[in-house]
Design a protein around this motif. Structure first.
Motif, PDB file in Angstrom:
ATOM      1  N   ALA A  19       0.830  -1.205   0.000  1.00 24.12           N
ATOM      2  CA  ALA A  19       0.000   0.000   0.000  1.00 24.12           C
ATOM      3  C   ALA A  19       0.866   1.257   0.000  1.00 24.12           C
ATOM      4  O   ALA A  19       0.575   2.223  -0.703  1.00 24.12           O
ATOM      5  N   GLU A  20       1.945   1.253   0.754  1.00 21.99           N
ATOM      6  CA  GLU A  20       2.830   2.423   0.799  1.00 21.99           C
ATOM      7  C   GLU A  20       3.551   2.625  -0.534  1.00 21.99           C
ATOM      8  O   GLU A  20       3.720   3.751  -0.981  1.00 21.99           O
ATOM      9  N   ILE A  21       3.943   1.553  -1.187  1.00 17.62           N
ATOM     10  CA  ILE A  21       4.574   1.667  -2.500  1.00 17.62           C
ATOM     11  C   ILE A  21       3.564   2.187  -3.515  1.00 17.62           C
ATOM     12  O   ILE A  21       3.885   3.042  -4.349  1.00 17.62           O
TER      13      ILE A  21
ATOM     14  N   VAL B 106      -9.632  29.078  -2.251  1.00 19.99           N
ATOM     15  CA  VAL B 106      -8.281  28.902  -2.798  1.00 19.99           C
ATOM     16  C   VAL B 106      -7.493  27.853  -2.034  1.00 19.99           C
ATOM     17  O   VAL B 106      -6.344  27.592  -2.344  1.00 19.99           O
ATOM     18  N   LYS B 107      -8.095  27.252  -1.011  1.00 19.99           N
ATOM     19  CA  LYS B 107      -7.429  26.206  -0.236  1.00 19.99           C
ATOM     20  C   LYS B 107      -8.161  24.887  -0.416  1.00 19.99           C
ATOM     21  O   LYS B 107      -9.361  24.857  -0.634  1.00 19.99           O
ATOM     22  N   GLY B 108      -7.414  23.814  -0.302  1.00 17.76           N
ATOM     23  CA  GLY B 108      -8.021  22.505  -0.408  1.00 17.76           C
ATOM     24  C   GLY B 108      -7.122  21.452   0.191  1.00 17.76           C
ATOM     25  O   GLY B 108      -5.972  21.736   0.540  1.00 17.76           O
ATOM     26  N   HIS B 109      -7.628  20.272   0.327  1.00 15.26           N
ATOM     27  CA  HIS B 109      -6.776  19.162   0.738  1.00 15.26           C
ATOM     28  C   HIS B 109      -7.218  17.884   0.027  1.00 15.26           C
ATOM     29  O   HIS B 109      -8.366  17.720  -0.343  1.00 15.26           O
ATOM     30  N   LEU B 110      -6.217  17.043  -0.173  1.00 15.79           N
ATOM     31  CA  LEU B 110      -6.428  15.772  -0.859  1.00 15.79           C
ATOM     32  C   LEU B 110      -6.109  14.658   0.114  1.00 15.79           C
ATOM     33  O   LEU B 110      -5.209  14.788   0.946  1.00 15.79           O
ATOM     34  N   GLU B 111      -6.822  13.566  -0.009  1.00 18.47           N
ATOM     35  CA  GLU B 111      -6.515  12.350   0.742  1.00 18.47           C
ATOM     36  C   GLU B 111      -6.279  11.265  -0.292  1.00 18.47           C
ATOM     37  O   GLU B 111      -7.182  10.898  -1.028  1.00 18.47           O
ATOM     38  N   LEU B 112      -5.060  10.796  -0.347  1.00 22.58           N
ATOM     39  CA  LEU B 112      -4.648   9.786  -1.303  1.00 22.58           C
ATOM     40  C   LEU B 112      -4.473   8.467  -0.578  1.00 22.58           C
ATOM     41  O   LEU B 112      -3.765   8.407   0.421  1.00 22.58           O
ATOM     42  N   SER B 113      -5.150   7.416  -1.052  1.00 22.91           N
ATOM     43  CA  SER B 113      -5.042   6.123  -0.373  1.00 22.91           C
ATOM     44  C   SER B 113      -5.052   4.989  -1.404  1.00 22.91           C
ATOM     45  O   SER B 113      -5.583   5.129  -2.503  1.00 22.91           O
ATOM     46  N   ALA B 114      -4.437   3.873  -1.019  1.00 25.86           N
ATOM     47  CA  ALA B 114      -4.449   2.685  -1.876  1.00 25.86           C
ATOM     48  C   ALA B 114      -5.825   2.036  -1.763  1.00 25.86           C
ATOM     49  O   ALA B 114      -6.482   2.124  -0.725  1.00 25.86           O
TER      50      ALA B 114
END
Length: 106
Positions: free
Chosen positions: A14-16, A97-105
């Motif tokens: 998952a980390e890779i 103008v601000k945001g956040h992303l959540e990236l996950s496997a």
């Protein structure tokens, strides 16, 4: 008791996957990245939290633009989009103008 939760067989995979996903995330080239944080909770997949700023966040992370860049849209709201690509998914939350992303496997 906690050893299996911290050392799941799929943890390294998952980390890779997240590293490759971060490399493939061309949308970040057009915004200012303010924060990059690894979020790891017991018994859950690791995810990357990415804080971004930019005048054109709504345009860069719009449904149409993400589809054009190869994402599959899973869900969307007025200020959020959940999209998938290959082995990972991205949740986008935008507030001006601000945001956040959540990236996950997956």
């Amino acid at each position: 008791m906690y050893h299996p939760l911290h050392n799941r067989p799929d943890k390294n995979a998952a980390e890779i996957t997240l590293l490759y996903a971060l490399h493939d995330l061309t949308e970040l080239q057009s915004v200012n990245v303010k924060k990059l944080q690894k979020d790891e909770r017991l018994g859950r997949n690791t995810r990357l939290l990415i804080g971004v700023e930019g005048d054109n966040l709504q345009e860069i992370f719009s449904r149409d633009e993400l589809v054009k860049n190869g994402w599959t849209i899973v869900d969307s709201g007025s200020r959020s989009v959940l999209a998938e690509r290959n082995d990972y998914r991205m949740a986008v939350f935008i507030d001006g103008v601000k945001g956040h992303l959540e990236l996950s496997a997956k």
